[in-house]
Design a protein around this motif. Structure first.
Motif, PDB file in Angstrom:
ATOM      1  N   TYR A 146      47.901  11.373   8.818  1.00  0.00           N
ATOM      2  CA  TYR A 146      47.067  10.470   9.610  1.00  0.00           C
ATOM      3  C   TYR A 146      45.644  11.020   9.571  1.00  0.00           C
ATOM      4  O   TYR A 146      45.447  12.248   9.686  1.00  0.00           O
ATOM      5  CB  TYR A 146      47.553  10.405  11.056  1.00  0.00           C
ATOM      6  CG  TYR A 146      48.854   9.676  11.218  1.00  0.00           C
ATOM      7  CD1 TYR A 146      48.909   8.285  11.107  1.00  0.00           C
ATOM      8  CD2 TYR A 146      50.024  10.367  11.495  1.00  0.00           C
ATOM      9  CE1 TYR A 146      50.116   7.607  11.251  1.00  0.00           C
ATOM     10  CE2 TYR A 146      51.234   9.690  11.638  1.00  0.00           C
ATOM     11  CZ  TYR A 146      51.268   8.316  11.520  1.00  0.00           C
ATOM     12  OH  TYR A 146      52.451   7.644  11.667  1.00  0.00           O
ATOM     13  N   GLU A 205      56.027  15.780  14.568  1.00  0.00           N
ATOM     14  CA  GLU A 205      54.787  15.890  15.358  1.00  0.00           C
ATOM     15  C   GLU A 205      53.880  14.674  15.139  1.00  0.00           C
ATOM     16  O   GLU A 205      52.790  14.617  15.712  1.00  0.00           O
ATOM     17  CB  GLU A 205      54.010  17.149  14.963  1.00  0.00           C
ATOM     18  CG  GLU A 205      54.676  18.459  15.355  1.00  0.00           C
ATOM     19  CD  GLU A 205      54.555  18.754  16.851  1.00  0.00           C
ATOM     20  OE1 GLU A 205      53.598  18.268  17.489  1.00  0.00           O
ATOM     21  OE2 GLU A 205      55.436  19.454  17.386  1.00  0.00           O
ATOM     22  N   GLU A 206      54.325  13.772  14.261  1.00  0.00           N
ATOM     23  CA  GLU A 206      53.520  12.606  13.889  1.00  0.00           C
ATOM     24  C   GLU A 206      52.156  13.005  13.328  1.00  0.00           C
ATOM     25  O   GLU A 206      51.126  12.449  13.688  1.00  0.00           O
ATOM     26  CB  GLU A 206      53.351  11.629  15.063  1.00  0.00           C
ATOM     27  CG  GLU A 206      54.637  10.921  15.392  1.00  0.00           C
ATOM     28  CD  GLU A 206      54.514   9.944  16.555  1.00  0.00           C
ATOM     29  OE1 GLU A 206      55.565   9.527  17.032  1.00  0.00           O
ATOM     30  OE2 GLU A 206      53.381   9.604  16.967  1.00  0.00           O
ATOM     31  N   TYR A 207      52.169  13.997  12.442  1.00  0.00           N
ATOM     32  CA  TYR A 207      50.950  14.322  11.697  1.00  0.00           C
ATOM     33  C   TYR A 207      50.911  13.542  10.392  1.00  0.00           C
ATOM     34  O   TYR A 207      49.859  13.296   9.843  1.00  0.00           O
ATOM     35  CB  TYR A 207      50.887  15.821  11.368  1.00  0.00           C
ATOM     36  CG  TYR A 207      50.748  16.723  12.572  1.00  0.00           C
ATOM     37  CD1 TYR A 207      49.906  16.370  13.630  1.00  0.00           C
ATOM     38  CD2 TYR A 207      51.434  17.928  12.657  1.00  0.00           C
ATOM     39  CE1 TYR A 207      49.766  17.199  14.729  1.00  0.00           C
ATOM     40  CE2 TYR A 207      51.296  18.760  13.757  1.00  0.00           C
ATOM     41  CZ  TYR A 207      50.464  18.389  14.791  1.00  0.00           C
ATOM     42  OH  TYR A 207      50.317  19.203  15.875  1.00  0.00           O
TER      43      TYR A 207
END
Ligand code: SF4
Ligand code: SF4
Lengths: 346, 323
Positions: free
Chosen positions: A14, A80-82
């Motif tokens: 992201y 971690e939604e990186y």
């Protein structure tokens, strides 16, 4: 996760999760959620150099012996939604975050110190700051004052462009009730932080009625400008404004102006170099001097040791207290060693 | 050089743009809803001369370079005589005064729009249905949409798509009541339980097939340029229907996005047909990589796109107004 790994051929960070490489480890700065996480420098390489490769290619590049560790990496990054998993065609749809920084304000923040002999013309100073577009102001009182006196000074900011006010005041001699503290803090809606120094003990004033103002008490005696420039993990800031500003500018002094307790106009009150006195010069005149603005662009990519530190874009700098006479030396009050990954006790 | 801005009191995005205008050394007249406009004189002759007063400041139209209608509306001071509306005669009189004011306002808007302008004062209350129809005619994909008051028709619609949503024809609703609390009505999935309690006929409502989105797109359009943000709202079931029901603990990922040229070209035509030179466009990319169009908000909350993507839209708006 393994399902996702199978369905999609590629991955993408992201844009607001930005890896920063240090001498011996790296961090991922999650600018959006305001947090960071440590990663190895190997993972940094994968995220920055090999991000166009397919996941299969990465696995085969590192060979079977590293399969497990890579799977662990990808699991960590996606939980971690990186990163998200995607197809090759989607890679180009997600550009990097543009990290340029600019501001409509000539001056974005200011410090004004008040000592025993200070005789500042506050209404005039605030008009000058307003004219410069200043948004954040810190007022530090080194000697005894009363809440009333401070309120009166703050009242002069009422119609200015300042949106955030911080005041540092000595702990009142006169016994003060919780209600008096709260009514002081609520007398000016721009107050975001009030610190009472030289207090009997460290504490935070609980107040539900003012959710946007912090009132703190500290035992520290902030009775001169030496009490600044401490570098600590707890002062790290992580948001898009500070992160982008730190790329090319000084994370403490950029677009800052200060008036010390004697009225000297400086980059910061702790610095010895004065560019004039507020009694005789306007702030604008000082800002026009090229020399004054020199420190604004001393950034962490240039500072010794800091340039190898993984925290360089989230750490506030200090140029008043530096470790050697070299203007590009590391802040003196930083105990971090990026080569050993340790915070040394002093 | 002077810029006139029409906005509402306390709108932070307005102030951020004004900061940039000041940076460019441009004079700003902010007309918000705190005060009314006082018309001093309007000369309709070869050289139109329109002068008015706002907040005790005299403004001459000739000196105005550009005009931004951010939000809200202007209101012109008219005689504040209170008439009882009990009698038909007074009612008609009040109505007449309203008409007088309206015509003057229309004329003001007309004059403002002769200048360089951003926003369209007549389009803030845009009609969702007309926009959807126009978009579709231009070949832009839209979700299958049904407006009905009939349960049977709704059941057929629902059986055609796995999941359907219901949304307001107008804007969302947020109602406060001390006893009941806060009721919000944005976009909701229609469940089988919802359908069960429904009568055979009900208030006419808007239904759409629920689009399975890979990501949502919030697109800010200004004078031919697009600034797009992708929102990954699917990760979290709490926000997957409507992004505005914001999740504060772990906000959805919002990142800059490159809108394909083919989509931009279609949207440009749509904006032109709607007579809009700015606005916020809502779209989504489906699991099959199709671009589906939902709606346009002419007021456009550009702040929520500008900040996370570092687009500096406030500066771009100020640039547009001052060039
Ligand atoms: S340069 Fe150092 S002493 Fe000066 S304000 Fe910044 S941190 Fe404090
Ligand atoms: S080494 Fe430099 S960048 Fe790293 S924590 Fe210390 S002062 Fe900050």
């Amino acid at each position: 996760m393994s399902n996702q790994l199978l369905d999609k051929s590629h991955f993408k960070l992201y844009a607001n999760c930005i890896p920063v490489k240090g001498a011996s480890r790296s961090i991922i700065c999650d600018i959006q959620r305001g947090r960071y996480n440590f990663i190895t420098n190997d993972l940094y390489e994968i995220l920055s150099e090999q991000s166009d490769l397919s996941i299969n290619d990465i696995f085969s590049f590192y060979g079977a012996e590293n399969k497990e560790i890579l799977e662990e990496y990808f699991h960590f990054l996606s939980s971690e939604e990186y990163i998200f998993f995607c197809e090759f065609e989607e890679l180009g749809l997600f550009p990097k975050l543009d990290l340029h920084w600019e501001s409509p304000s000539i001056i974005t923040n200011a410090i004004i110190d008040v000592g025993i002999d200070s005789n500042h013309n506050f209404p005039d100073i605030f008009i000058q700051l307003e004219d410069l577009g200043c948004k954040a102001l810190q007022l530090r009182f080194f000697t005894e004052t009363t809440l009333n006196e401070v309120s009166e000074i703050l009242a002069f900011t009422e119609s200015s462009s300042i949106t955030s006010l911080e005041v540092i005041i000595p702990y009142p001699i006169k016994v003060t009730t919780k209600q008096e503290y709260i009514s002081f803090a609520s007398s000016n809606l721009r107050l975001s932080l009030v610190i009472f120094h030289s207090a009997p003990q460290n504490s935070v004033l609980e107040n539900e009625s003012l959710p946007c103002t912090y009132i703190l008490f500290t035992e520290d005696q902030i009775n001169d400008e030496y009490h600044c420039g401490v570098i600590s993990k707890s002062y790290f800031t992580l948001n898009i404004e500070s992160f982008s500003e730190a790329q090319l500018f000084n994370s403490c002094l950029n677009r800052k102006i200060s008036i010390d307790k004697s009225g000297n106009i400086k980059n910061c009150p702790s610095m010895s170099l004065s560019y004039g006195n507020i009694k005789f010069q306007t702030l604008k005149e000082v800002i026009r001097m090229k020399e004054f603005k020199k420190v604004w662009s001393i950034n962490k990519n240039q500072i010794n040791i800091c340039k190898d530190c993984e925290f360089r874009y989230i750490c506030t700098d200090c140029r008043a207290f530096i470790s050697t006479i070299d203007v590009l030396s590391k802040p003196a009050k930083c105990n971090y060693n990026p080569y050993l990954e340790t915070w040394e006790e002093k | 050089m002077t810029v006139v801005i029409i906005s509402t009191d306390g709108d932070q995005s307005t102030y951020n743009v004004i900061d940039w205008l000041h940076h460019f050394k441009i004079k700003v007249h902010l007309i918000d809803d705190k005060n009314r406009l006082h018309v001093n004189s309007v000369q309709l002759s070869k050289n139109n001369h329109l002068r008015f007063e706002y907040d005790n400041k005299k403004i001459d139209l000739m000196e105005i370079h550009s005009f931004w209608h951010r939000r809200g509306n202007i209101s012109i001071a008219f005689p504040a005589i209170k008439y009882l509306e009990d009698f038909d005669f007074e009612k008609q009189f009040v109505k007449h005064l309203d008409q007088e004011q309206r015509k003057l306002k229309e004329y003001f808007n007309f004059e403002f729009r002769q200048k360089k302008h951003l926003g369209n004062i007549f389009q803030t209350d845009i009609n969702k249905l007309i926009v959807l129809e126009k978009a579709q005619r231009l070949g832009i994909a839209i979700p299958d949409t049904l407006i009905t008051s009939n349960k049977e028709e709704l059941l057929n619609f629902k059986s055609k798509y796995q999941s359907i949503i219901c949304k307001p024809l107008s804007d969302g609703l947020m109602a406060h009541d001390l006893e009941i609390g806060i009721i919000t009505y944005y976009t909701n999935i229609i469940s089988d339980d919802n359908l069960k309690i429904l009568n055979n006929t009900f208030t006419v409502s808007l239904f759409q097939e629920k689009i399975e989105k890979k990501y949502e797109l919030r697109i800010f359009f200004i004078d031919g340029d697009f600034y797009t943000m992708a929102i990954f709202s699917q990760e979290d079931t709490k926000t997957s229907v409507d992004f505005r029901k914001y999740n504060y603990v772990k906000p959805n990922r919002t990142v800059p996005y490159n809108l394909p040229v083919s989509v931009k070209d279609m949207l440009k035509v749509l904006m032109r047909e709607l007579n809009l030179n700015t606005g916020s466009i809502d779209m989504a990319v489906t699991l099959k990589n199709d671009y589906v169009f939902f709606e346009i908000n002419p007021i456009g909350q550009f702040g929520m796109t500008s900040y996370p993507c570092n687009y500096y839209l406030e500066k771009k708006i100020a640039n547009y107004l001052s060039n």
